[in-house]
Design a protein around this motif. Structure first.
Motif, PDB file in Angstrom:
ATOM      1  N   ASP A  90       0.844  -1.187   0.000  1.00 14.16           N
ATOM      2  CA  ASP A  90       0.000   0.000   0.000  1.00 14.16           C
ATOM      3  C   ASP A  90       0.887   1.247   0.000  1.00 14.16           C
ATOM      4  O   ASP A  90       2.116   1.153  -0.143  1.00 14.16           O
ATOM      5  N   ARG A 136       3.343  -1.323   3.136  1.00 16.48           N
ATOM      6  CA  ARG A 136       2.961  -2.556   3.820  1.00 16.48           C
ATOM      7  C   ARG A 136       2.490  -3.604   2.817  1.00 16.48           C
ATOM      8  O   ARG A 136       1.597  -3.364   2.016  1.00 16.48           O
ATOM      9  N   ARG A 137       3.098  -4.794   2.845  1.00 19.04           N
ATOM     10  CA  ARG A 137       2.635  -5.901   2.016  1.00 19.04           C
ATOM     11  C   ARG A 137       1.311  -6.424   2.572  1.00 19.04           C
ATOM     12  O   ARG A 137       1.146  -6.566   3.783  1.00 19.04           O
ATOM     13  N   PHE A 138       0.369  -6.734   1.676  1.00 16.06           N
ATOM     14  CA  PHE A 138      -0.948  -7.161   2.147  1.00 16.06           C
ATOM     15  C   PHE A 138      -1.443  -8.437   1.478  1.00 16.06           C
ATOM     16  O   PHE A 138      -2.461  -9.014   1.894  1.00 16.06           O
ATOM     17  N   PHE A 167      -0.506 -11.490   1.574  1.00 20.88           N
ATOM     18  CA  PHE A 167      -0.577 -12.651   2.460  1.00 20.88           C
ATOM     19  C   PHE A 167      -1.733 -12.548   3.457  1.00 20.88           C
ATOM     20  O   PHE A 167      -2.098 -13.543   4.093  1.00 20.88           O
ATOM     21  N   ASP A 168      -2.330 -11.364   3.586  1.00 19.86           N
ATOM     22  CA  ASP A 168      -3.518 -11.227   4.432  1.00 19.86           C
ATOM     23  C   ASP A 168      -4.713 -11.942   3.800  1.00 19.86           C
ATOM     24  O   ASP A 168      -5.693 -12.251   4.492  1.00 19.86           O
ATOM     25  N   TYR A 169      -4.636 -12.183   2.484  1.00 22.03           N
ATOM     26  CA  TYR A 169      -5.766 -12.737   1.746  1.00 22.03           C
ATOM     27  C   TYR A 169      -5.534 -14.164   1.257  1.00 22.03           C
ATOM     28  O   TYR A 169      -6.495 -14.889   0.979  1.00 22.03           O
ATOM     29  N   ASP A 170      -4.272 -14.568   1.122  1.00 20.14           N
ATOM     30  CA  ASP A 170      -3.987 -15.904   0.594  1.00 20.14           C
ATOM     31  C   ASP A 170      -2.576 -16.308   0.998  1.00 20.14           C
ATOM     32  O   ASP A 170      -1.651 -15.483   0.927  1.00 20.14           O
ATOM     33  N   GLY A 193       0.403 -15.470  -1.222  1.00 18.72           N
ATOM     34  CA  GLY A 193       0.834 -14.085  -1.384  1.00 18.72           C
ATOM     35  C   GLY A 193       0.688 -13.597  -2.809  1.00 18.72           C
ATOM     36  O   GLY A 193      -0.363 -13.771  -3.440  1.00 18.72           O
ATOM     37  N   ALA A 204      -8.253  -8.785  -3.576  1.00 17.56           N
ATOM     38  CA  ALA A 204      -7.446  -8.265  -2.463  1.00 17.56           C
ATOM     39  C   ALA A 204      -7.128  -6.789  -2.677  1.00 17.56           C
ATOM     40  O   ALA A 204      -7.263  -5.965  -1.752  1.00 17.56           O
ATOM     41  N   GLU A 219      -8.522  -3.646  -0.416  1.00 21.42           N
ATOM     42  CA  GLU A 219      -7.632  -2.689   0.241  1.00 21.42           C
ATOM     43  C   GLU A 219      -7.923  -1.259  -0.205  1.00 21.42           C
ATOM     44  O   GLU A 219      -7.889  -0.317   0.600  1.00 21.42           O
ATOM     45  N   ARG A 258     -11.118  -0.323   1.598  1.00 18.28           N
ATOM     46  CA  ARG A 258     -10.900  -0.196   3.044  1.00 18.28           C
ATOM     47  C   ARG A 258     -10.161   1.086   3.383  1.00 18.28           C
ATOM     48  O   ARG A 258     -10.481   1.762   4.362  1.00 18.28           O
TER      49      ARG A 258
END
Length: 528
Positions: free
Chosen positions: A264, A268-270, A272-275, A278, A289, A293, A296
């Motif tokens: 973002d 920040r990597r995001f 891996f928050d979803y799968d 990554g 994803a 983001e 959000r």
């Protein structure tokens, strides 16, 4: 309007990878015509960056490639069709090399294979980050050597001609097509007609597709009563450039395969928050994803950070992307690239076998216009060029081996009851309204309420467009709008019918999968 006639053995509509490879494979069969809507650089093939997925690397196999395809296809891959197409991959790559396509090689002279999202191994053959351009140029050069090939440039296919649509009794058959070429209508009679017209992602406002991708082949096949399958599965490429200039070119899947990461604005990597995979998760997962983001955080884009790849490898493997970004003031070796999802690929299409045959005798559909079951609910990266080339291979074999039906003359194009246009604003208005409606209501994430609203608006647009079409002379803009409006409605109808979330179709009102995976099949009724 001047009326002209042409009789051929095979009429190929579309001059991307599928159409050109088929024309090359049919050399010597008789009189073959290939109609191109635009120039070489206007095809989706020309813009393809990633490459051709084929099971040719060490430790790879048809079954391993098939397993990845099935996993990404989320329950709707037709296993035998997919196996046949994947198994043809090695031969296709070998033939392209013999034809002169210069794929990248490693220091030992072996083909350099890259890995993309959803693949368990490196298996994507590529020519730097411009595989489509290298392929298109080689195929165009090969066609210069094909005898008895009739080229029809700047041709817009208006409609197919079938026995059923002419009111004839007996078995239906495709007899030819009407092509608008400048100020003349070319009435082409053919033993076989092949749709190689590509996809329909131009129905969305934000897309990676060229202008020509208005769903012409799908729309013509629907009007000819061919079944249309799984149109709700539109693949949104997760990493399309987001830039104030309005440029929407995609940033190859291979970037993430080589180490680029999604972040973002704060770095920040995001993913891996979803799968757990990554950045190497399938496209549908990453598109949602990024969309989640953006919503959000209330922002217009996320970022693809390619700096982990390193300057040297970026300049060697992604020179075209690097050069285009520099021209826009973005140095991908020094800063993250702003990205957002964009409509990219039509996984559904005209019902067809792996060899391109449709339920209408005499009519083939190959490449993105077709639905074979290879992609299921979501396409595995770089399986698209594979499908184009393998289907063309199989179609050429069928046409060569088939008994030759007689060429039946089709009626002249009629302009009875047509009156001159007073203005063209309805075309512009309905073109824009269709694409905005699709973008806002039938995008990455859907709801029942949005789909209902889209269906109401699209029905009104299509009614208005059809009335305008019946009353006025045909033009390229009018033909494309007619097809675009129809395909938009087919996509939305299919999405409305699927009461679950699967693959590329995600509906907030139906977030779970149904126990049984089934295709969405649309069949036109008489008078519809």
């Amino acid at each position: 309007m001047r009326i002209e006639r042409l009789d051929v053995d095979v009429l190929i509509l579309g001059a991307g990878a599928a159409g050109m490879w088929l024309a090359h494979k049919l050399a010597g069969i008789g009189k073959v015509a290939i109609a191109a809507k635009g120039g070489l650089a206007e095809s989706s093939t020309f813009h393809a960056q990633g490459g051709i997925a084929a099971p040719i690397g060490p430790g790879d196999s048809v079954e391993a490639h098939l397993a990845d395809t099935i996993a990404v296809g989320d329950g709707l891959v037709r296993e035998e069709a997919a196996r046949a197409l994947i198994a043809r991959g090695r031969l296709v790559v070998e033939e392209l090399i013999a034809l002169g396509v210069e794929f990248d090689r490693d220091a030992n002279g072996r083909l350099h294979l890259t890995r993309e999202g959803g693949h368990s191994l490196r298996r994507v053959v590529h020519a730097a980050d411009s595989t489509g351009k290298a392929l298109a140029q080689a195929l165009a050069a090969a066609l210069e050597r094909v005898p008895n090939l009739v080229r029809i440039p700047q041709a817009v296919a208006v409609d197919l001609v079938t026995r059923r649509r002419l009111g004839e009794s007996g078995e239906d058959r495709c007899l030819g097509a009407y092509l608008l070429v400048g100020e003349r209508m070319l009435c082409v009679s053919a033993r076989w007609v092949v749709l190689a017209t590509g996809g329909a992602s131009r129905v969305f406002l934000i897309t990676t597709n060229p202008h020509v991708a208005s769903g012409d082949g799908i729309a013509m096949a629907w009007r000819a009563y061919a079944p249309i399958v799984n149109m709700e599965f539109v693949q949104f490429h997760p990493t399309c450039l987001h830039h104030p200039s309005g440029s929407h070119f995609l940033l190859s899947e291979a970037l993430r395969g080589e180490g680029a990461v999604l972040v973002d604005a704060h770095g920040r990597r995001f993913a891996f928050d979803y799968d757990p995979r990554g950045e190497l998760a399938p496209r549908d997962v990453l598109a949602r994803a990024i969309d989640a983001e953006m919503k959000r955080q209330g922002v217009d884009c996320m970022y693809l950070d390619a700096r982990p790849i390193g300057r040297e490898r970026i300049e060697a493997q992604f020179p075209n992307i690097h050069r285009r970004l520099l021209a826009l003031g973005i140095d991908m070796t020094r800063e993250p690239i702003p990205v957002a999802p964009a409509a990219h690929y039509t996984c559904g299409g005209v019902q067809a076998l792996p060899d391109g045959r449709t339920p209408i005798p005499g009519l083939f559909a190959i490449g993105e216009v077709a639905h074979t079951g290879l992609h299921g609910a979501n396409r595995l990266a770089s399986n698209s060029l594979l499908e184009c080339l393998a289907m063309a291979d199989f179609a050429a074999e069928i046409i060569r081996e088939s008994a030759q039906p007689a060429i039946a003359p089709i009626p002249d194009w009629s302009e009875k009851g047509i009156r001159p246009e007073r203005e063209r604003i309805p075309i512009k208005q309905n073109w824009e309204e269709t694409r905005i409606t699709m973008q806002n209501y039938v995008g990455v994430v859907r709801t029942d309420a949005r789909l209902q609203q889209a269906l109401k608006r699209l029905a009104l647009i299509r009614e208005e467009v059809e009335a305008f079409y019946r009353a006025h002379p045909v033009s390229r803009g009018l033909v494309e709008l007619r097809n675009l409006a129809l395909v938009a409605e087919l996509i939305t109808r299919s999405a409305w019918m699927r009461k679950e979330s699967r693959g590329l179709h995600y509906n907030l009102d139906h977030p779970d999968k149904l126990p049984k995976a089934e295709d969405t099949v649309l069949v036109r009724k008489e008078g519809e």
